[in-house]
Design an enzyme around this catalytic site. Structure first.
Site, PDB file in Angstrom:
ATOM      1  N   ASP A   1       5.532  10.633  14.300  1.00  0.00           N
ATOM      2  CA  ASP A   1       5.458  12.013  13.768  1.00  0.00           C
ATOM      3  C   ASP A   1       4.325  12.069  12.753  1.00  0.00           C
ATOM      4  O   ASP A   1       3.769  11.035  12.385  1.00  0.00           O
ATOM      5  CB  ASP A   1       6.794  12.413  13.118  1.00  0.00           C
ATOM      6  CG  ASP A   1       7.177  11.454  11.995  1.00  0.00           C
ATOM      7  OD1 ASP A   1       7.782  10.420  12.293  1.00  0.00           O
ATOM      8  OD2 ASP A   1       6.812  11.720  10.844  1.00  0.00           O
TER       9      ASP A   1
ATOM     10  N   GLU B   1      14.452   0.207  18.154  1.00  0.00           N
ATOM     11  CA  GLU B   1      13.409  -0.735  17.740  1.00  0.00           C
ATOM     12  C   GLU B   1      13.864  -2.175  17.979  1.00  0.00           C
ATOM     13  O   GLU B   1      13.082  -3.030  18.393  1.00  0.00           O
ATOM     14  CB  GLU B   1      13.074  -0.473  16.266  1.00  0.00           C
ATOM     15  CG  GLU B   1      12.514   0.936  16.051  1.00  0.00           C
ATOM     16  CD  GLU B   1      12.679   1.470  14.637  1.00  0.00           C
ATOM     17  OE1 GLU B   1      13.573   0.995  13.912  1.00  0.00           O
ATOM     18  OE2 GLU B   1      11.921   2.379  14.263  1.00  0.00           O
TER      19      GLU B   1
END
Ligand code: ADE
Length: 240
Positions: free
Chosen positions: A207, A22
Site C-alpha cells: 500500500d 507471510e
C-alpha cells in the site's frame, strides 16, 4: 544465479514473519517441516536448498517481533535472521508490488527529542539506525535483479502504527529517508543487535501508507508475499 555466493558463515537461516500469509510464504518452501513449541511460540523447522531454516509467526508490532526474534536466537541459534512481510511504500520511485531490501532499520515512533535527543534515537545504545547485514543484502539484491523484480535498497522504518495519512508518511520519509514503513523490522533488528546476530529485512510493498490501502488488504498481502517467497527460494539456493 547459477554460482553459489558466500554469505559469511551462514548455515541456519531464521525467518520472523508477522502474519500467517507471510509465514506461509516461507514455510511452503520447507522440506521436512516440523513444528516445535518454544517460549510459548510455534516455531517451524525445515530445510530450503539443504540449509537448515527456522520460521515463526511473531504477530503484529514491535514487542511481539522482538520477543520472537530473541526466542528464536536463544532457542535455535540462527546465523542470520530475515524479517519478511509487507510494508507501506514511502518512495515516489517505488510502487505497490515492488520490494525493499534493508540497508538499516529505524524506529520511527521512538522519540525522546524533548530531552534533546535526535528523533528515533534508541537510548542506551545511542543509535538511530541499526545496520543490516551487507552480505545478505547484496545476495538478496542479486537474486531480485536476476528475477527482474523491481526493488530498492535503503532504510526500513518501523513503528507501532499502521501508517495511513500523508502527514505521517511524509514525516517518516523526510525524517529518516526511509523507503517503506512497517511494524516489526526495527524490533527484530534491535533484538539481533543485542545478541550479535546479523539480520535483514525484506518487504514487499502492499500500500502507499496514505489511507488508500487496497480494498481487500489481506488478499493483497497474500499476493505480494508470493514475490517474497520466490526471492527467499532464490536466496537460499544461491547461499553457499
Ligand atoms: N504494513 C503494510 N502496510 C503498512 C503501513 N501502511 N503501515 C505500517 N505497516 C504496514
Amino acid at each position: 544465479m547459477s554460482e553459489k555466493v558466500l554469505c559469511r558463515d551462514v548455515r541456519t537461516v531464521g525467518f520472523v514473519c508477522p502474519m500467517d500469509c507471510e509465514l506461509n510464504a516461507v514455510t511452503c518452501l520447507f522440506d521436512e517441516k516440523k513444528e516445535v513449541t518454544y517460549a510459548g511460540m510455534d516455531f517451524y523447522e525445515g530445510q530450503i536448498s539443504g540449509h537448515p531454516c527456522v520460521a515463526v509467526k511473531c504477530g503484529v508490532g514491535k514487542v511481539f517481533a522482538a520477543l520472537a526474534a530473541q526466542a528464536m536466537i536463544l532457542g535455535f541459534r540462527p546465523d542470520l535472521i530475515i524479517n519478511t512481510g509487507v510494508a507501506g511504500n514511502l518512495s515516489d520511485d517505488l510502487s505497490i508490488g515492488d520490494v525493499v531490501v534493508s540497508s538499516a532499520v529505524v524506529q520511527h515512533d521512538m522519540d525522546t527529542s524533548p530531552l534533546g535527543d535526535p528523533v528515533g534515537l534508541i537510548s542506551g545504545i545511542n543509535k538511530v539506525l541499526l545496520e543490516s547485514d551487507g552480505d545478505a543484502a547484496a545476495l538478496m539484491r542479486g537474486v531480485l535483479k536476476e528475477m527482474n523484480v523491481r526493488h530498492a535498497y535503503g532504510v526500513v522504518a518501523s513503528g507501532d502504527q499502521f501508517v495511513a495519512t500523508a502527514a505521517r508518511r511524509d514525516f517518516i520519509r523526510d525524517t529518516f529517508g526511509a523507503l517503506c514503513c512497517e511494524m516489526e523490522g526495527a524490533a527484530v533488528g534491535q533484538a539481533c543487535y543485542a545478541l550479535g546476530v546479523p539480520f535483514l529485512v525484506l518487504r514487499a510493498l502492499s500500500d502507499d501508507a496514505n489511507g488508500n490501502s487496497p480494498d481487500d488488504f489481506p488478499a493483497y498481502c497474500v499476493k505480494v508475499s508470493e514475490t517474497s517467497s520466490r526471492a527467499i527460494a532464490a536466496f537460499m539456493k544461491a547461499l553457499a
